[in-house]
Design a protein around this motif. Structure first.
Motif, PDB file in Angstrom:
ATOM      1  N   LEU A 130      21.546 -14.685  19.762  1.00 40.76           N
ATOM      2  CA  LEU A 130      20.529 -15.726  19.910  1.00 40.76           C
ATOM      3  C   LEU A 130      20.871 -16.994  19.123  1.00 40.76           C
ATOM      4  O   LEU A 130      20.787 -18.106  19.644  1.00 40.76           O
ATOM      5  N   PHE A 131      21.270 -16.849  17.868  1.00 42.22           N
ATOM      6  CA  PHE A 131      21.590 -18.014  17.036  1.00 42.22           C
ATOM      7  C   PHE A 131      22.710 -18.835  17.669  1.00 42.22           C
ATOM      8  O   PHE A 131      22.625 -20.059  17.772  1.00 42.22           O
ATOM      9  N   HIS A 132      23.771 -18.163  18.097  1.00 37.87           N
ATOM     10  CA  HIS A 132      24.921 -18.876  18.646  1.00 37.87           C
ATOM     11  C   HIS A 132      24.607 -19.495  20.007  1.00 37.87           C
ATOM     12  O   HIS A 132      25.154 -20.545  20.349  1.00 37.87           O
ATOM     13  N   VAL A 133      23.738 -18.863  20.778  1.00 37.37           N
ATOM     14  CA  VAL A 133      23.346 -19.445  22.062  1.00 37.37           C
ATOM     15  C   VAL A 133      22.543 -20.719  21.828  1.00 37.37           C
ATOM     16  O   VAL A 133      22.782 -21.750  22.472  1.00 37.37           O
ATOM     17  N   LEU A 134      21.601 -20.683  20.874  1.00 34.95           N
ATOM     18  CA  LEU A 134      20.768 -21.862  20.606  1.00 34.95           C
ATOM     19  C   LEU A 134      21.548 -22.987  19.945  1.00 34.95           C
ATOM     20  O   LEU A 134      21.311 -24.165  20.226  1.00 34.95           O
ATOM     21  N   ILE A 135      22.478 -22.649  19.064  1.00 33.23           N
ATOM     22  CA  ILE A 135      23.196 -23.671  18.306  1.00 33.23           C
ATOM     23  C   ILE A 135      24.439 -24.162  19.048  1.00 33.23           C
ATOM     24  O   ILE A 135      24.814 -25.324  18.930  1.00 33.23           O
ATOM     25  N   SER A 136      25.088 -23.315  19.826  1.00 33.59           N
ATOM     26  CA  SER A 136      26.368 -23.689  20.438  1.00 33.59           C
ATOM     27  C   SER A 136      26.284 -23.892  21.952  1.00 33.59           C
ATOM     28  O   SER A 136      26.622 -24.965  22.455  1.00 33.59           O
ATOM     29  N   LEU A 137      25.880 -22.877  22.674  1.00 34.10           N
ATOM     30  CA  LEU A 137      26.004 -22.905  24.127  1.00 34.10           C
ATOM     31  C   LEU A 137      25.031 -23.861  24.817  1.00 34.10           C
ATOM     32  O   LEU A 137      25.437 -24.625  25.692  1.00 34.10           O
ATOM     33  N   ILE A 138      23.766 -23.824  24.455  1.00 35.51           N
ATOM     34  CA  ILE A 138      22.783 -24.688  25.118  1.00 35.51           C
ATOM     35  C   ILE A 138      23.079 -26.169  24.885  1.00 35.51           C
ATOM     36  O   ILE A 138      23.087 -26.952  25.843  1.00 35.51           O
ATOM     37  N   MET A 141      26.021 -27.186  27.072  1.00 37.82           N
ATOM     38  CA  MET A 141      25.647 -27.308  28.485  1.00 37.82           C
ATOM     39  C   MET A 141      24.869 -28.603  28.733  1.00 37.82           C
ATOM     40  O   MET A 141      25.059 -29.261  29.766  1.00 37.82           O
ATOM     41  N   LEU A 142      23.998 -28.990  27.787  1.00 36.43           N
ATOM     42  CA  LEU A 142      23.252 -30.242  27.943  1.00 36.43           C
ATOM     43  C   LEU A 142      24.189 -31.447  27.899  1.00 36.43           C
ATOM     44  O   LEU A 142      24.034 -32.394  28.672  1.00 36.43           O
ATOM     45  N   LEU A 143      25.184 -31.408  27.005  1.00 37.70           N
ATOM     46  CA  LEU A 143      26.157 -32.510  26.950  1.00 37.70           C
ATOM     47  C   LEU A 143      26.967 -32.582  28.239  1.00 37.70           C
ATOM     48  O   LEU A 143      27.302 -33.672  28.713  1.00 37.70           O
ATOM     49  N   SER A 144      27.291 -31.434  28.818  1.00 36.97           N
ATOM     50  CA  SER A 144      28.012 -31.424  30.093  1.00 36.97           C
ATOM     51  C   SER A 144      27.153 -32.021  31.200  1.00 36.97           C
ATOM     52  O   SER A 144      27.643 -32.769  32.053  1.00 36.97           O
ATOM     53  N   THR A 176      33.521 -29.745  17.063  1.00 41.23           N
ATOM     54  CA  THR A 176      33.931 -29.501  15.674  1.00 41.23           C
ATOM     55  C   THR A 176      32.921 -28.581  14.977  1.00 41.23           C
ATOM     56  O   THR A 176      33.301 -27.660  14.256  1.00 41.23           O
ATOM     57  N   LEU A 177      31.632 -28.819  15.214  1.00 40.93           N
ATOM     58  CA  LEU A 177      30.598 -27.958  14.630  1.00 40.93           C
ATOM     59  C   LEU A 177      30.665 -26.542  15.209  1.00 40.93           C
ATOM     60  O   LEU A 177      30.526 -25.556  14.492  1.00 40.93           O
ATOM     61  N   VAL A 178      30.891 -26.432  16.518  1.00 41.34           N
ATOM     62  CA  VAL A 178      30.978 -25.117  17.161  1.00 41.34           C
ATOM     63  C   VAL A 178      32.178 -24.349  16.631  1.00 41.34           C
ATOM     64  O   VAL A 178      32.111 -23.137  16.386  1.00 41.34           O
ATOM     65  N   ALA A 179      33.291 -25.036  16.418  1.00 44.70           N
ATOM     66  CA  ALA A 179      34.495 -24.369  15.902  1.00 44.70           C
ATOM     67  C   ALA A 179      34.265 -23.787  14.520  1.00 44.70           C
ATOM     68  O   ALA A 179      34.874 -22.778  14.144  1.00 44.70           O
TER      69      ALA A 179
END
Length: 194
Positions: A130-138, A141-144, A176-179
């Motif tokens: 959940l944490f990684h989906v909210l902080i990284s993936l979503i 996807m919005l930036l894309s 950079t933050l996701v990495a």
């Protein structure tokens, strides 16, 4: 191996730190009236497992702990499993990992030409995503999605190039933050890095 105050030994995917004789001279022995003697040795051992982060943050890890006797062969001492399940009373839940299951096995192997018996405990944990989906993936996807909106801007406005550059800089900063959240290992690489 290190020859300092402690020895560090790598066995398959497990590292044992502070290798000592099981228990110490302060452990009490319980003697019952029927002649049965119970010796509950206690020790804290730290282990390290190699992680396969290919499917991060939806990964599942299995950590193996091998217990064996190094000074006695298979014919000298018999290691058996207790029929009771592993006591999980001291297990503390973790915010990142969810305990799934464990399994046990008895392995026979050779150590310096001597047959030894090993007890193998395998623990399986699943990462809580959940944490990684909210902080990284979503956000990615919005930036894309925002980069696709670039083509909806009118060419005459002159803002298309500025919008694209701002979006590109936001992508670079966020990647950079996701990495920094992706676990580092040389064995496997996460699909998020590709």
């Amino acid at each position: 191996m290190e020859q300092e105050d402690h020895m560090s030994l790598n066995v398959t995917s497990m590292t044992v730190k502070d290798l000592t004789v099981l228990g110490d001279h302060e452990i009490l022995v319980l003697v019952y009236s029927n002649g049965r003697v119970f010796w509950p040795p206690g020790t804290f051992d730290k282990t390290i497992c190699h992680c396969d982060v290919t499917y991060f943050p939806f990964d599942t890890q299995t950590c193996d702990i091998l217990l064996t006797t190094w000074t006695y062969g298979k014919d000298d001492i018999l290691l058996l499993f207790d029929s009771k399940p592993i006591e999980m009373g001291f297990f503390l839940p973790n915010g990142e990992w969810e305990y799934r299951k464990y399994s046990t096995a008895i392995l026979d192997s050779f150590w310096n030409g001597v047959a030894v018996r090993q007890l193998k405990y395998s623990f399986t944990f699943r990462r809580r995503p959940l944490f990684h989906v909210l902080i990284s993936l979503i956000p990615l996807m919005l930036l894309s999605f925002i980069s696709v909106i670039t083509f909806r801007l009118p060419v005459e406005s002159g803002e298309r190039i500025g919008f694209c550059l701002t979006n590109l800089l936001a992508f670079a900063l966020y990647l950079t933050l996701v990495a920094s959240y992706i676990p580092t290992t040389s064995y496997t690489t996460s699909f998020l890095c590709t």
